[in-house]
Write a protein that holds these residues in place. Structure first.
Motif, PDB file in Angstrom:
ATOM      1  N   ASP A 295      18.985  91.386  51.060  1.00 27.87           N
ATOM      2  CA  ASP A 295      18.335  90.092  51.265  1.00 27.87           C
ATOM      3  C   ASP A 295      19.110  88.935  50.635  1.00 27.87           C
ATOM      4  OD1 ASP A 295      17.879  90.800  48.660  1.00 27.87           O
ATOM      5  OD2 ASP A 295      15.718  90.401  48.681  1.00 27.87           O
ATOM      6  N   ALA A 296      20.299  89.209  50.083  1.00 23.55           N
ATOM      7  CA  ALA A 296      21.163  88.121  49.580  1.00 23.55           C
ATOM      8  C   ALA A 296      21.753  87.372  50.767  1.00 23.55           C
ATOM      9  CB  ALA A 296      22.278  88.681  48.706  1.00 23.55           C
ATOM     10  N   THR A 297      22.064  86.093  50.578  1.00 29.89           N
ATOM     11  CA  THR A 297      22.616  85.276  51.662  1.00 29.89           C
ATOM     12  C   THR A 297      24.133  85.232  51.605  1.00 29.89           C
ATOM     13  OG1 THR A 297      22.557  83.236  50.364  1.00 29.89           O
ATOM     14  CG2 THR A 297      20.559  83.814  51.598  1.00 29.89           C
ATOM     15  N   VAL A 298      24.727  84.773  52.699  1.00 28.95           N
ATOM     16  CA  VAL A 298      26.173  84.567  52.739  1.00 28.95           C
ATOM     17  C   VAL A 298      26.599  83.585  51.665  1.00 28.95           C
ATOM     18  CG1 VAL A 298      28.016  83.497  54.110  1.00 28.95           C
ATOM     19  CG2 VAL A 298      26.507  85.202  55.156  1.00 28.95           C
ATOM     20  N   ALA A 299      25.805  82.532  51.430  1.00 29.14           N
ATOM     21  CA  ALA A 299      26.124  81.552  50.383  1.00 29.14           C
ATOM     22  C   ALA A 299      26.194  82.219  49.019  1.00 29.14           C
ATOM     23  CB  ALA A 299      25.088  80.429  50.381  1.00 29.14           C
ATOM     24  N   GLN A 300      25.258  83.126  48.726  1.00 30.56           N
ATOM     25  CA  GLN A 300      25.271  83.840  47.445  1.00 30.56           C
ATOM     26  C   GLN A 300      26.486  84.766  47.351  1.00 30.56           C
ATOM     27  OE1 GLN A 300      21.262  85.402  48.011  1.00 30.56           O
ATOM     28  NE2 GLN A 300      20.581  84.310  46.164  1.00 30.56           N
ATOM     29  N   ALA A 301      26.819  85.385  48.469  1.00 34.20           N
ATOM     30  CA  ALA A 301      27.989  86.270  48.480  1.00 34.20           C
ATOM     31  C   ALA A 301      29.264  85.483  48.209  1.00 34.20           C
ATOM     32  CB  ALA A 301      28.089  86.996  49.819  1.00 34.20           C
ATOM     33  N   LEU A 302      29.417  84.331  48.837  1.00 38.21           N
ATOM     34  CA  LEU A 302      30.613  83.514  48.625  1.00 38.21           C
ATOM     35  C   LEU A 302      30.686  83.003  47.187  1.00 38.21           C
ATOM     36  CD1 LEU A 302      30.707  81.510  51.982  1.00 38.21           C
ATOM     37  CD2 LEU A 302      32.323  83.272  51.225  1.00 38.21           C
ATOM     38  N   ALA A 303      29.542  82.712  46.593  1.00 40.38           N
ATOM     39  CA  ALA A 303      29.539  82.282  45.197  1.00 40.38           C
ATOM     40  C   ALA A 303      30.058  83.391  44.293  1.00 40.38           C
ATOM     41  CB  ALA A 303      28.124  81.863  44.780  1.00 40.38           C
ATOM     42  N   ARG A 304      29.712  84.639  44.595  1.00 40.96           N
ATOM     43  CA  ARG A 304      30.210  85.766  43.799  1.00 40.96           C
ATOM     44  C   ARG A 304      31.707  85.967  44.013  1.00 40.96           C
ATOM     45  NH1 ARG A 304      26.489  89.759  42.520  1.00 40.96           N
ATOM     46  NH2 ARG A 304      28.287  90.815  41.559  1.00 40.96           N
ATOM     47  N   VAL A 305      32.154  85.787  45.246  1.00 38.76           N
ATOM     48  CA  VAL A 305      33.574  85.961  45.562  1.00 38.76           C
ATOM     49  C   VAL A 305      34.428  84.917  44.862  1.00 38.76           C
ATOM     50  CG1 VAL A 305      35.249  85.733  47.451  1.00 38.76           C
ATOM     51  CG2 VAL A 305      33.193  87.123  47.766  1.00 38.76           C
ATOM     52  N   ARG A 306      33.865  83.734  44.625  1.00 41.96           N
ATOM     53  CA  ARG A 306      34.633  82.637  44.037  1.00 41.96           C
ATOM     54  C   ARG A 306      34.839  82.773  42.526  1.00 41.96           C
ATOM     55  NH1 ARG A 306      32.095  79.127  47.993  1.00 41.96           N
ATOM     56  NH2 ARG A 306      30.302  78.832  46.601  1.00 41.96           N
ATOM     57  N   VAL A 307      34.236  83.743  41.890  1.00 42.79           N
ATOM     58  CA  VAL A 307      34.383  83.915  40.439  1.00 42.79           C
ATOM     59  C   VAL A 307      35.867  84.052  40.091  1.00 42.79           C
ATOM     60  CG1 VAL A 307      33.895  85.422  38.479  1.00 42.79           C
ATOM     61  CG2 VAL A 307      32.103  84.926  40.154  1.00 42.79           C
ATOM     62  N   GLN A 339      36.285  87.673  55.424  1.00 40.47           N
ATOM     63  CA  GLN A 339      36.446  86.884  56.654  1.00 40.47           C
ATOM     64  C   GLN A 339      35.126  86.756  57.414  1.00 40.47           C
ATOM     65  OE1 GLN A 339      39.754  89.019  58.500  1.00 40.47           O
ATOM     66  NE2 GLN A 339      41.055  87.225  58.185  1.00 40.47           N
ATOM     67  N   ARG A 340      34.327  87.820  57.384  1.00 41.30           N
ATOM     68  CA  ARG A 340      33.024  87.749  58.056  1.00 41.30           C
ATOM     69  C   ARG A 340      32.118  86.751  57.326  1.00 41.30           C
ATOM     70  NH1 ARG A 340      29.699  90.793  61.638  1.00 41.30           N
ATOM     71  NH2 ARG A 340      28.054  89.286  62.166  1.00 41.30           N
ATOM     72  N   LEU A 341      32.191  86.701  56.014  1.00 48.09           N
ATOM     73  CA  LEU A 341      31.400  85.737  55.249  1.00 48.09           C
ATOM     74  C   LEU A 341      31.763  84.300  55.629  1.00 48.09           C
ATOM     75  CD1 LEU A 341      31.524  87.354  51.685  1.00 48.09           C
ATOM     76  CD2 LEU A 341      29.580  87.337  53.272  1.00 48.09           C
ATOM     77  N   LEU A 342      33.034  84.067  55.944  1.00 46.61           N
ATOM     78  CA  LEU A 342      33.475  82.722  56.317  1.00 46.61           C
ATOM     79  C   LEU A 342      33.012  82.336  57.721  1.00 46.61           C
ATOM     80  CD1 LEU A 342      37.133  82.724  54.926  1.00 46.61           C
ATOM     81  CD2 LEU A 342      35.113  81.653  53.910  1.00 46.61           C
ATOM     82  N   ARG A 343      32.725  83.332  58.568  1.00 43.25           N
ATOM     83  CA  ARG A 343      32.381  83.045  59.961  1.00 43.25           C
ATOM     84  C   ARG A 343      30.895  82.795  60.179  1.00 43.25           C
ATOM     85  NH1 ARG A 343      36.370  87.208  61.359  1.00 43.25           N
ATOM     86  NH2 ARG A 343      34.674  88.725  61.516  1.00 43.25           N
ATOM     87  N   PRO A 345      26.858  81.496  59.130  1.00 48.63           N
ATOM     88  CA  PRO A 345      26.182  80.404  58.415  1.00 48.63           C
ATOM     89  C   PRO A 345      25.771  80.823  57.011  1.00 48.63           C
ATOM     90  CG  PRO A 345      25.298  80.644  60.638  1.00 48.63           C
ATOM     91  CD  PRO A 345      26.189  81.824  60.401  1.00 48.63           C
ATOM     92  N   PRO A 346      25.729  79.873  56.070  1.00 46.27           N
ATOM     93  CA  PRO A 346      25.425  80.199  54.666  1.00 46.27           C
ATOM     94  C   PRO A 346      24.082  80.874  54.461  1.00 46.27           C
ATOM     95  CG  PRO A 346      26.293  77.975  54.858  1.00 46.27           C
ATOM     96  CD  PRO A 346      26.056  78.453  56.242  1.00 46.27           C
ATOM     97  N   PHE A 347      23.095  80.613  55.353  1.00 45.67           N
ATOM     98  CA  PHE A 347      21.745  81.168  55.175  1.00 45.67           C
ATOM     99  C   PHE A 347      21.608  82.581  55.730  1.00 45.67           C
ATOM    100  CE2 PHE A 347      21.863  78.432  58.957  1.00 45.67           C
ATOM    101  CZ  PHE A 347      21.545  79.350  59.952  1.00 45.67           C
ATOM    102  N   THR A 348      22.641  83.105  56.397  1.00 48.91           N
ATOM    103  CA  THR A 348      22.591  84.448  56.975  1.00 48.91           C
ATOM    104  C   THR A 348      22.429  85.500  55.882  1.00 48.91           C
ATOM    105  OG1 THR A 348      24.062  83.716  58.750  1.00 48.91           O
ATOM    106  CG2 THR A 348      23.781  86.103  58.459  1.00 48.91           C
ATOM    107  N   LEU A 349      21.585  86.481  56.106  1.00 53.10           N
ATOM    108  CA  LEU A 349      21.423  87.574  55.150  1.00 53.10           C
ATOM    109  C   LEU A 349      22.569  88.572  55.319  1.00 53.10           C
ATOM    110  CD1 LEU A 349      17.569  88.276  55.375  1.00 53.10           C
ATOM    111  CD2 LEU A 349      18.809  86.741  53.827  1.00 53.10           C
ATOM    112  N   VAL A 350      23.126  89.036  54.190  1.00 50.64           N
ATOM    113  CA  VAL A 350      24.262  89.964  54.278  1.00 50.64           C
ATOM    114  C   VAL A 350      23.847  91.284  54.903  1.00 50.64           C
ATOM    115  CG1 VAL A 350      25.537  88.917  52.369  1.00 50.64           C
ATOM    116  CG2 VAL A 350      23.910  90.760  51.903  1.00 50.64           C
TER     117      VAL A 350
END
Length: 428
Positions: A295-307, A339-343, A345-350
């Motif tokens: 139930d995490a979002t793409v936006a949350q995933a990208l925030a983790r990747v940016r660490v 790459q899928r995270l970049l494609r 929308p930020p609100f998409t659930l992973v």
């Protein structure tokens, strides 16, 4: 001493590029070599220690230096690519002179060396150290920075004496921008005494990064000279797989004692890694990949990747599991690649974009199969899942390369082939 050549302070030379007469870069300055002389005569600078592209350190005599200006060093003649070997009569200016405690001849006051100035002698290619930049006082909570002053070399004494407990702040400042692998190379070429002093001056995170890049003998030596409580802190700051590798090189008694001093959660992950065979997916993996619930979002995933502290290989994908999301996790659901995270929308659930096609690795998968798996599917990391379906960790391509290369590859990379300098004064 009058000269048309401007004085250069050596801290400004650390890391500057070295060019040959054609304008091609030979490497970068990592240290300077001097010969101390009797009495109060200024030391003669005999050459530069230059790190070339292969990370080998070579020696370039000062007689072949034609210019030191505008953040660069110009040399002439053919460069000898044989590895630099320090002689007993030679002193490394950055590695051994900075941070020394010396004494002012006139007042008998103890001072700390912050930098030294070098100058080219008139009508010659000889260089010598003529000035010393000093700080009075040792510092402390009430006096962090004492008065600074610049004096002639002859105005101080004590450089030829071995100093115990020599600091390392100014040496580290000259290499502050180096990557961990390059600073590891600097440490490898210091004496054991200076290596221990520099390690003591580094913060835990920086020292942990450097230990991961050092040859086995160096890191065991450094860890053994730390107080046990600090050694445990440094092990906690290391990647779990690297900490497990380092602990496995220690005697069992020392290993158990350090594991007891580590935080229970950190120690548990390291113990788990040490329970697997070394050349298997379980022995190679890290226990700290990016784990998210469905139930995490793409936006949350990208925030983790940016660490920032995350390695590029681990940042290339996230792993989706049922709770708990600490390894070993709940049921592993699949992977979402960067790459899928970049494609999406930020609100998409992973959980809606997870890749379920690739079968994960088992902890007992041998190294050749792990290598083939990464190569076949063009991956930089792969999940490791146990028989119950829990995610245990991830194997990254850098972990695989570490074990595919010869065991002494770090030692070879730092040292390369050995050469002998035969001419007096350091020329080759």
């Amino acid at each position: 001493m009058a000269s048309s050549t401007p004085r250069v302070f050596v801290s400004h030379l650390a890391g500057v590029p070295v060019f040959d007469p054609a304008g091609d870069q030979v490497g970068r300055v990592r240290d300077l070599v001097a010969m101390l002389r009797v009495g109060n005569r200024p030391p003669r600078l005999v050459g530069l220690v230059v790190e070339v592209v292969s990370r080998r350190r070579i020696f370039i005599p000062m007689t072949r230096v034609t210019g030191v200006e505008s953040g660069q060093v110009i040399t002439t003649g053919v460069v000898n690519m044989r590895r630099f070997e320090q002689r007993e009569t030679e002193t490394l200016v950055l590695g051994e002179l900075l941070d020394r405690r010396v004494r002012l001849v006139e007042t008998g006051e103890d001072v700390t060396v912050l930098d030294v100035g070098i100058i080219q002698l008139p009508a010659r290619r000889d260089w010598e150290i003529d000035k010393v930049f000093l700080r009075r006082g040792r510092g402390g909570p009430l006096r962090r920075r004492g008065e600074t002053l610049t004096v002639d070399w002859s105005a101080v004494t004590g450089f030829s004496l071995e100093e115990h407990g020599q600091g390392a702040a100014n040496l580290l400042a000259t290499f502050e921008q180096l990557r961990a692998a390059d600073l590891a190379n600097v440490l490898h070429h210091l004496s054991p005494k200076r290596r221990a002093e520099v390690a003591a001056a580094l913060d835990d995170d920086r020292l942990a990064d450097i230990l991961e890049e050092l040859p086995e003998d160096d890191r065991v030596e450094i860890l053994g000279k730390l107080q046990e409580e600090r050694a445990a802190d440094v092990l906690e700051a290391m990647d779990p797989d690297d900490a497990a590798d380092l602990l496995s090189e220690l005697p069992e008694e020392d290993r158990d004692r350090l594991l007891e001093l580590m935080r229970p959660q950190e120690a548990a992950g390291v113990r788990r890694l040490m329970s697997y065979e070394e050349h298997t997916a379980g022995g190679l993996m890290t226990t700290e990949p990016i784990v998210l619930r469905p139930d995490a979002t793409v936006a949350q995933a990208l925030a983790r990747v940016r660490v920032q502290d995350l390695s590029p290989a681990l940042a290339a994908q996230v792993y989706v599991t049922r709770p708990p999301d600490e390894t070993p996790t709940g049921k592993f659901l699949g992977t979402v690649h960067f790459q899928r995270l970049l494609r999406d929308p930020p609100f998409t659930l992973v959980g809606a974009i997870v890749d379920r096609d690739l079968q994960p690795l088992r902890p007992g998968t041998p190294l050749p199969e792990v290598t083939s798996f990464l190569a076949t599917y063009n991956l930089v990391a792969a999940p490791v899942v146990d028989e119950s379906g829990s995610l245990l960790g991830a194997v990254t391509v850098d972990d695989v390369l570490d074990h595919l290369l010869p065991e002494d590859w770090r030692q070879r990379e730092f040292e390369g082939p050995v050469g002998v300098r035969t001419m007096p004064g350091g020329a080759s």
